[in-house]
Design a protein around this motif. Structure first.
Motif, PDB file in Angstrom:
ATOM      1  N   TRP A  77     -29.856 -28.108  14.961  1.00 60.58           N
ATOM      2  CA  TRP A  77     -29.893 -27.776  13.548  1.00 60.58           C
ATOM      3  C   TRP A  77     -31.065 -26.848  13.237  1.00 60.58           C
ATOM      4  N   ALA A  78     -30.856 -25.969  12.277  1.00 64.59           N
ATOM      5  CA  ALA A  78     -31.908 -25.052  11.833  1.00 64.59           C
ATOM      6  C   ALA A  78     -33.062 -25.807  11.184  1.00 64.59           C
ATOM      7  N   ILE A  79     -32.838 -27.047  10.771  1.00 68.08           N
ATOM      8  CA  ILE A  79     -33.868 -27.826  10.081  1.00 68.08           C
ATOM      9  C   ILE A  79     -34.768 -28.607  11.038  1.00 68.08           C
ATOM     10  N   GLY A  80     -34.620 -28.402  12.359  1.00 70.88           N
ATOM     11  CA  GLY A  80     -35.540 -29.008  13.313  1.00 70.88           C
ATOM     12  C   GLY A  80     -35.120 -30.321  13.928  1.00 70.88           C
ATOM     13  N   SER A  81     -33.876 -30.715  13.780  1.00 71.08           N
ATOM     14  CA  SER A  81     -33.396 -31.937  14.416  1.00 71.08           C
ATOM     15  C   SER A  81     -32.210 -31.598  15.317  1.00 71.08           C
ATOM     16  N   VAL A  82     -31.775 -32.573  16.099  1.00 72.33           N
ATOM     17  CA  VAL A  82     -30.594 -32.402  16.939  1.00 72.33           C
ATOM     18  C   VAL A  82     -29.696 -33.625  16.779  1.00 72.33           C
ATOM     19  N   THR A  83     -28.398 -33.402  16.945  1.00 71.79           N
ATOM     20  CA  THR A  83     -27.431 -34.493  16.956  1.00 71.79           C
ATOM     21  C   THR A  83     -26.597 -34.364  18.216  1.00 71.79           C
ATOM     22  N   VAL A  84     -26.341 -35.495  18.874  1.00 78.45           N
ATOM     23  CA  VAL A  84     -25.469 -35.518  20.051  1.00 78.45           C
ATOM     24  C   VAL A  84     -24.243 -36.364  19.720  1.00 78.45           C
ATOM     25  N   TRP A  85     -23.083 -35.875  20.139  1.00 74.19           N
ATOM     26  CA  TRP A  85     -21.827 -36.602  19.976  1.00 74.19           C
ATOM     27  C   TRP A  85     -21.226 -36.851  21.349  1.00 74.19           C
ATOM     28  N   ALA A  86     -20.631 -38.014  21.541  1.00 78.28           N
ATOM     29  CA  ALA A  86     -19.815 -38.312  22.727  1.00 78.28           C
ATOM     30  C   ALA A  86     -18.506 -38.864  22.202  1.00 78.28           C
ATOM     31  N   GLY A  87     -17.410 -38.442  22.821  1.00 77.27           N
ATOM     32  CA  GLY A  87     -16.131 -38.911  22.305  1.00 77.27           C
ATOM     33  C   GLY A  87     -14.970 -38.638  23.210  1.00 77.27           C
ATOM     34  N   GLN A  88     -13.791 -38.838  22.643  1.00 78.01           N
ATOM     35  CA  GLN A  88     -12.549 -38.642  23.371  1.00 78.01           C
ATOM     36  C   GLN A  88     -11.501 -38.035  22.449  1.00 78.01           C
TER      37      GLN A  88
END
Length: 142
Positions: A77-88
């Motif tokens: 993210w441009a706001i300085g955080s990250v998100t990780v997704w795991a799925g199917q």
């Protein structure tokens, strides 16, 4: 049995492809491409964020294989955080879905704030019309 995804989106030779436009239950929109080796890249526009406004991010990840519907991706993210997704990936013949779990990591300078720096949740993405992503469905570059 998983079906072949040929809805006018770039499939890069995969038997089932995550490539294309996806939207989740909160109205966020994701456009991704998938290479022949399963590398995912694209863009993400979140309709919600920790700063209480829409946020844009860059997507990178992997689809496990051409016959395995599991995947994972990260959004920077441009706001300085990250998100990780795991799925199917799932396709019941009526709709295609990506059922995921996610972790969002916020930047915290003080180690005492570590306890509040990670949020967790679930998202269900549904394949959307490419016009919703405001991109051509046959483009080769993001």
């Amino acid at each position: 049995m998983l079906s072949v995804c040929t809805i006018g989106v770039p499939t890069a030779g995969l038997e089932m492809s995550l490539a294309g436009c996806w939207t989740n239950e909160l109205g966020s929109i994701m456009w991704i491409k998938v290479s022949d080796s399963g590398v995912i890249d694209g863009t993400y526009n979140s309709s919600v964020s920790t700063v209480r406004k829409a946020a844009d991010g860059v997507v990178i990840g992997y689809q496990q294989s051409v016959t395995n519907a599991t995947f994972g991706f990260v959004v920077k993210w441009a706001i300085g955080s990250v998100t990780v997704w795991a799925g199917q990936y799932y396709n019941d013949g009526a709709k295609e879905q990506l059922k995921t779990m996610w972790l969002l990591r916020k930047n915290r300078q003080d180690p005492k704030d570590n306890w509040e720096a990670t949020l967790a949740g679930m998202d269900v993405f549904t394949r959307a019309n490419p016009a919703k992503c405001n991109v051509r469905d046959d483009r080769s570059e993001l």
